[in-house]
Design a protein around this motif. Structure first.
Motif, PDB file in Angstrom:
ATOM      1  N   SER A 116       0.833  -1.202   0.000  1.00 46.66           N
ATOM      2  CA  SER A 116       0.000   0.000   0.000  1.00 46.66           C
ATOM      3  C   SER A 116       0.874   1.261   0.000  1.00 46.66           C
ATOM      4  O   SER A 116       1.720   1.419  -0.875  1.00 46.66           O
ATOM      5  CB  SER A 116      -0.963  -0.045   1.191  1.00 46.66           C
ATOM      6  OG  SER A 116      -1.984   0.904   1.068  1.00 46.66           O
TER       7      SER A 116
ATOM      8  N   TYR B 177      -0.104  -4.410  -3.778  1.00 44.66           N
ATOM      9  CA  TYR B 177      -1.180  -3.407  -3.886  1.00 44.66           C
ATOM     10  C   TYR B 177      -0.637  -1.997  -3.577  1.00 44.66           C
ATOM     11  O   TYR B 177      -1.121  -1.290  -2.694  1.00 44.66           O
ATOM     12  CB  TYR B 177      -2.406  -3.746  -3.033  1.00 44.66           C
ATOM     13  CG  TYR B 177      -2.168  -4.316  -1.654  1.00 44.66           C
ATOM     14  CD1 TYR B 177      -1.918  -3.487  -0.552  1.00 44.66           C
ATOM     15  CD2 TYR B 177      -2.247  -5.683  -1.440  1.00 44.66           C
ATOM     16  CE1 TYR B 177      -1.732  -4.013   0.707  1.00 44.66           C
ATOM     17  CE2 TYR B 177      -2.064  -6.224  -0.181  1.00 44.66           C
ATOM     18  CZ  TYR B 177      -1.807  -5.376   0.889  1.00 44.66           C
ATOM     19  OH  TYR B 177      -1.616  -5.895   2.146  1.00 44.66           O
TER      20      TYR B 177
ATOM     21  N   HIS C 162      -1.565  -7.102  -7.272  1.00 44.64           N
ATOM     22  CA  HIS C 162      -2.725  -6.263  -6.987  1.00 44.64           C
ATOM     23  C   HIS C 162      -3.986  -7.096  -7.169  1.00 44.64           C
ATOM     24  O   HIS C 162      -3.964  -8.145  -7.824  1.00 44.64           O
ATOM     25  CB  HIS C 162      -2.775  -5.062  -7.942  1.00 44.64           C
ATOM     26  CG  HIS C 162      -3.149  -3.771  -7.294  1.00 44.64           C
ATOM     27  ND1 HIS C 162      -2.267  -2.724  -7.125  1.00 44.64           N
ATOM     28  CD2 HIS C 162      -4.324  -3.341  -6.749  1.00 44.64           C
ATOM     29  CE1 HIS C 162      -2.874  -1.714  -6.536  1.00 44.64           C
ATOM     30  NE2 HIS C 162      -4.128  -2.063  -6.288  1.00 44.64           N
TER      31      HIS C 162
ATOM     32  N   ASP D 158      -9.739  -3.860  -5.938  1.00 45.72           N
ATOM     33  CA  ASP D 158      -9.220  -2.965  -4.897  1.00 45.72           C
ATOM     34  C   ASP D 158      -9.932  -1.617  -4.999  1.00 45.72           C
ATOM     35  O   ASP D 158      -9.787  -0.891  -5.980  1.00 45.72           O
ATOM     36  CB  ASP D 158      -7.706  -2.784  -5.083  1.00 45.72           C
ATOM     37  CG  ASP D 158      -7.046  -2.090  -3.899  1.00 45.72           C
ATOM     38  OD1 ASP D 158      -7.692  -1.256  -3.253  1.00 45.72           O
ATOM     39  OD2 ASP D 158      -5.861  -2.386  -3.644  1.00 45.72           O
TER      40      ASP D 158
ATOM     41  N   VAL E 299      -6.163  -0.482  -9.171  1.00 49.27           N
ATOM     42  CA  VAL E 299      -5.214  -1.390  -9.788  1.00 49.27           C
ATOM     43  C   VAL E 299      -4.396  -0.701 -10.871  1.00 49.27           C
ATOM     44  O   VAL E 299      -3.298  -1.145 -11.219  1.00 49.27           O
ATOM     45  CB  VAL E 299      -5.957  -2.621 -10.357  1.00 49.27           C
ATOM     46  CG1 VAL E 299      -6.831  -2.235 -11.549  1.00 49.27           C
ATOM     47  CG2 VAL E 299      -4.982  -3.728 -10.742  1.00 49.27           C
TER      48      VAL E 299
ATOM     49  N   THR F 249      -0.624  -0.269 -10.235  1.00 48.34           N
ATOM     50  CA  THR F 249       0.266  -1.369 -10.600  1.00 48.34           C
ATOM     51  C   THR F 249       0.420  -1.482 -12.113  1.00 48.34           C
ATOM     52  O   THR F 249       1.526  -1.731 -12.621  1.00 48.34           O
ATOM     53  CB  THR F 249      -0.261  -2.686  -9.995  1.00 48.34           C
ATOM     54  OG1 THR F 249       0.033  -2.678  -8.592  1.00 48.34           O
ATOM     55  CG2 THR F 249       0.378  -3.899 -10.631  1.00 48.34           C
TER      56      THR F 249
ATOM     57  N   VAL G  98      -2.358  -9.835 -11.295  1.00 46.36           N
ATOM     58  CA  VAL G  98      -3.583  -9.113 -10.955  1.00 46.36           C
ATOM     59  C   VAL G  98      -4.681 -10.151 -10.762  1.00 46.36           C
ATOM     60  O   VAL G  98      -5.045 -10.867 -11.699  1.00 46.36           O
ATOM     61  CB  VAL G  98      -3.979  -8.104 -12.044  1.00 46.36           C
ATOM     62  CG1 VAL G  98      -5.321  -7.455 -11.700  1.00 46.36           C
ATOM     63  CG2 VAL G  98      -2.907  -7.025 -12.200  1.00 46.36           C
TER      64      VAL G  98
ATOM     65  N   HIS H  72      -8.360  -4.696  -0.847  1.00 48.64           N
ATOM     66  CA  HIS H  72      -7.130  -4.000  -0.461  1.00 48.64           C
ATOM     67  C   HIS H  72      -6.688  -4.467   0.917  1.00 48.64           C
ATOM     68  O   HIS H  72      -7.497  -4.775   1.777  1.00 48.64           O
ATOM     69  CB  HIS H  72      -7.356  -2.489  -0.437  1.00 48.64           C
ATOM     70  CG  HIS H  72      -6.101  -1.707  -0.200  1.00 48.64           C
ATOM     71  ND1 HIS H  72      -5.133  -1.565  -1.162  1.00 48.64           N
ATOM     72  CD2 HIS H  72      -5.643  -1.058   0.903  1.00 48.64           C
ATOM     73  CE1 HIS H  72      -4.132  -0.846  -0.680  1.00 48.64           C
ATOM     74  NE2 HIS H  72      -4.416  -0.529   0.571  1.00 48.64           N
TER      75      HIS H  72
END
Length: 323
Positions: free
Chosen positions: A173, A211, A259, A263, A268, A271, A289, A295
């Motif tokens: 994060s 993420y 990710h 989310d 996303v 990323t 992904v 998240h």
């Protein structure tokens, strides 16, 4: 007044460290907190004369729930060490998330460190400073800590049983933004030399961004992180400098990206943008992904979901690239 404030901050930080150590000694088994702590800055972090925030440790878990602690207003950046029983010769520095308002201890820090240590990696959980607490360096305060932390880890490699050329950074994060910033700006001079450790490179051997907050572009930014990092009205130059996807060069290490498509906190597209930038510079990179995961899943919120495969995917990628 500033001296008294500094003394108070050191006193409070000491109480927190002492509390964690006492708690760890009172606990037994693999879930006990580690007591080995490395201070990043021997004489205190740079540019803290105007900082008045008080470091605070908060337990956020519901009664009977999994432990969920967070440390906010960090005044004394540290590395918390997790040593493996059987070292594999590599190390990982972990930068947990918290929206640039706090650093979470358990979900993305200690739990991940225990998993990695169980596979032979010597792990270091980095408690980095918050950019909105009044540090002179502002948005570079977390990067200062990340650079210094990586260099200190590298300086201890021989003594701790791992190679100085096998050190990864893994961020989650907003901690993913810290890790991405180190990955792209490892050579930026953001603080003055302190000791011999600062003569070493801050370039990680491999980077894992989970993420991650990446861009400061308003199109798909994480608004909270950008506000804490750059304020309400950043300039175009600030947006460019603090968007790691715009700072990618050919000197970067291999990068693992992860990710969830659903989310709702950090889109996303963060990323996806980083992956596109890395590929444009021919940086070895792998992106996963997953359809579902949301998240902040870390390790604890992956049960019965395809995203539960991510730790093994990272380990495979790391081994393939010498870590």
């Amino acid at each position: 007044m500033l001296n008294r404030r500094g003394a108070l901050a050191t006193f409070v930080t000491g109480l927190l460290a002492s509390s964690l150590s006492r708690q760890a000694k009172a606990e037994t088994g693999p879930m006990a907190d580690p007591t080995e702590i490395i201070d990043l800055w021997p004489a205190g972090p740079p540019g803290g004369g105007a900082v008045t925030a008080v470091e605070t440790l908060t337990e956020r878990a519901a009664p009977g729930g999994l432990r969920d602690r967070a440390l906010s207003h960090i005044r004394k950046p540290t590395l918390i060490v997790f040593r493996p029983k059987t070292p594999n010769g590599a190390a990982v520095v972990l930068t947990p998330g918290g929206g640039y308002e706090r650093v979470v201890l358990d979900k993305e820090g200690y739990e991940t460190a225990r998993w990695l240590a169980g596979r032979g990696y010597t792990c270091f959980v980095l408690f980095y400073r918050m950019p909105g607490d009044g540090w002179t360096s502002g948005p570079d305060a977390p990067l200062q800590d990340a650079q210094r932390g990586l260099r200190l880890v590298r300086s201890r490699a021989a003594a701790m049983g791992f190679s100085p050329d096998r050190i990864a950074i893994m961020g989650f994060s907003a901690g993913g933004h810290v890790a991405a910033s180190l990955t792209t700006r490892f050579a930026a001079q953001v603080y003055e030399r302190i000791d011999a450790a600062d003569d070493l490179s801050a370039r990680p051997s491999l980077s894992a961004l989970v993420y991650p907050v990446i861009t400061m572009d308003p199109t798909f930014m994480h608004a909270g992180s950008r506000k804490q990092l750059l304020g309400a009205a950043p300039t175009p130059a600030q947006i460019d400098l603090y968007s790691p996807e715009r700072q990618v060069t050919a000197e970067l290490p291999p990068v693992f990206l992860l990710h969830a498509a659903d989310d709702k906190a950090v889109p996303v597209e963060n990323t996806l943008a980083m992956f596109t930038a890395l590929k444009a510079k021919a940086i070895p990179t792998e992106m996963h992904v997953f359809e579902e995961g949301g998240h902040g899943f870390g390790l604890r919120f992956t049960k019965d979901k395809p995203v539960a495969a991510w730790p093994g995917l990272f380990e495979t990628f790391a081994k393939r690239h010498g870590l």
